[in-house]
Scaffold this motif. Structure first.
Motif, PDB file in Angstrom:
ATOM      1  N   GLU A  67       0.828  -1.208   0.000  1.00  0.00           N
ATOM      2  CA  GLU A  67       0.000   0.000   0.000  1.00  0.00           C
ATOM      3  C   GLU A  67       0.865   1.262   0.000  1.00  0.00           C
ATOM      4  N   HIS A  70       2.488   1.742  -3.488  1.00  0.00           N
ATOM      5  CA  HIS A  70       1.544   2.287  -4.456  1.00  0.00           C
ATOM      6  C   HIS A  70       1.248   3.758  -4.168  1.00  0.00           C
ATOM      7  N   ARG A  74       1.963   7.016  -6.656  1.00  0.00           N
ATOM      8  CA  ARG A  74       0.947   8.025  -7.005  1.00  0.00           C
ATOM      9  C   ARG A  74       1.459   9.436  -6.706  1.00  0.00           C
ATOM     10  N   TYR A  79       2.490   5.955 -10.861  1.00  0.00           N
ATOM     11  CA  TYR A  79       1.661   4.773 -10.608  1.00  0.00           C
ATOM     12  C   TYR A  79       1.180   4.133 -11.910  1.00  0.00           C
ATOM     13  N   HIS A  83       2.088   0.467 -13.353  1.00  0.00           N
ATOM     14  CA  HIS A  83       1.009  -0.504 -13.531  1.00  0.00           C
ATOM     15  C   HIS A  83       1.023  -1.065 -14.954  1.00  0.00           C
ATOM     16  N   TYR A  87       2.685  -4.660 -14.014  1.00  0.00           N
ATOM     17  CA  TYR A  87       1.516  -5.532 -13.887  1.00  0.00           C
ATOM     18  C   TYR A  87       1.184  -6.213 -15.205  1.00  0.00           C
ATOM     19  N   GLU A 110      -9.916  -1.583 -10.854  1.00  0.00           N
ATOM     20  CA  GLU A 110      -8.731  -2.413 -11.026  1.00  0.00           C
ATOM     21  C   GLU A 110      -8.993  -3.639 -11.881  1.00  0.00           C
ATOM     22  N   TYR A 142      -8.008   4.423 -10.995  1.00  0.00           N
ATOM     23  CA  TYR A 142      -7.255   3.324 -11.585  1.00  0.00           C
ATOM     24  C   TYR A 142      -6.869   3.575 -13.045  1.00  0.00           C
TER      25      TYR A 142
END
Length: 377
Positions: A67, A70, A74, A79, A83, A87, A110, A142
């Motif tokens: 957390e 992330h 941001r 971020y 991602h 990801y 998400e 997101y």
């Protein structure tokens, strides 16, 4: 046999998560080979995943370090880049040699972002929308922008909405999405099973009881309910509030109850499964949410014949049909109080809504909803 991949961030004790589990349990295994991807393999419903479903995940569970990482990304504006690179790369490795007949992101935010990295893995990409986007566009965090989010929805073959109002709100926000690709499918509600489970335990109570159930988050606005109990107490109306559920606001809500001097009139039961014996024992079901697409718990309360007071929001309005099947009230503390107080003191009014709840519950059909879901999978 069709292969289907469902995508969810995790499986906490919320309505959308419960609906997904119910669908997974009921899909015909002679027709479907089912897989499930979770960003975090955590939540109250993880243990309810059917054993024959292949489960993939990024992390076993969330933690403070993830957390904070992330949050830091941001703060420095990295971020979305992180991602879309990291990801995406991980998902592409996990599903490198796999193709699916259908991929379903069963929630906004998400789940949709993760789904966007796998669009070429299926020719039938489907997403479920459970919320009023114009009332509470929580998923925006997101995506890089509304245009980015809209571009992903535009690339999907089907978008499913749990209410007509959620559908209309979505199209007002995302005007480039082709409405012909959109469809409304109400949440799956198994009335017979809800009633059966409600009889498993006998829950005792000491006074007139108001019940609420769901995730303890900002969207549900439990603070309104706590102020309601304070106002009723000040009027010497002897009531107790039962809250069934867990969430990030538990400690904050308990602290607020203490500040209001009503801890002795509030019971935070936590996540209970099934919740139906507690709901059946209550005198009134209350919903104070500020936004919902199609609140599953209202349908469950109707199946149990509970008189309902609910804030007049998307989904609740559609289910209760302008106060025909339950009392809709504006999102104002004094008007919520007025509606609840009337149901408490007027036995005839309360009995009227009990009968209307039973009448409305006849509307729910598991088989019809499953046939509609089959048609998009």
């Amino acid at each position: 046999m069709r292969s289907v991949l469902f995508i969810m961030p995790s499986l906490p004790g919320g309505g959308a998560e419960k609906v997904l589990i119910d669908i997974l349990k009921r899909l015909d295994r002679n027709k479907y080979r089912i897989s499930l991807f979770l960003e975090y393999r955590e939540g109250e419903y993880v243990k309810a995943i059917p054993d024959d479903i292949a489960v993939y995940c990024l992390f076993k569970q969330s933690n403070i370090w993830i957390e904070r990482f992330h949050r830091g990304l941001r703060l420095v504006g990295l971020y979305h880049l992180f991602h879309s690179v990291i990801y995406k790369s991980i998902l592409r490795v996990i599903f490198k040699r796999k193709q699916f007949d259908t991929i379903v992101s069963f929630m906004e935010g998400e789940a949709v972002r993760l789904h966007s990295y796998l669009l070429d893995k299926s020719e039938n990409n489907v997403s479920w929308v459970h919320i009023d986007f114009q009332k509470k566009h929580w998923s925006a965090d997101y995506f890089r922008s509304d245009a980015h989010e809209e571009s992903i929805y535009t690339a999907l073959q089907r978008i499913i909405f749990v209410s007509s109002a959620a559908f209309d709100s979505f199209l007002r926000l995302f005007q480039k999405v082709d409405a012909s690709r959109c469809r409304v499918i109400f949440n799956l509600i198994d009335k017979d099973e809800i009633v059966r489970q409600s009889l498993l335990n006998e829950i005792k109570k000491d006074r007139f009881t108001i019940c609420m159930a769901g995730r303890l988050n900002q969207q549900k606005r439990y603070d309104r309910a706590l102020r309601l109990i304070k106002a009723l107490s000040d009027k010497s109306i002897d009531v107790e509030l039962w809250i069934l559920g867990e969430g990030e606001l538990r400690e904050i809500l308990m602290s607020l109850a203490g500040e209001l001097g009503i801890l002795d009139r509030c019971r935070f039961w936590g996540f209970v499964k099934p919740p139906y014996p507690y709901m059946r024992a209550a005198d009134i079901y209350l919903n104070t949410s500020e936004a919902e697409g199609y609140p599953l718990v209202l349908c469950e309360a109707l199946c149990l014949g509970l008189p309902i007071v609910a804030t007049d929001i998307t989904g609740a309005h559609e289910i209760l049909e302008d106060s025909k099947y339950g009392l809709l009230v504006p999102e104002e503390d004094d008007l919520i109080l007025k509606g609840v107080e009337r149901l408490i003191v007027d036995n005839g009014f309360r009995e009227y809504y009990k009968q209307k709840a039973k009448e409305r519950s006849e509307y729910f059909s598991v088989q019809t909803v499953l046939q509609m879901i089959d048609s998009v999978l």
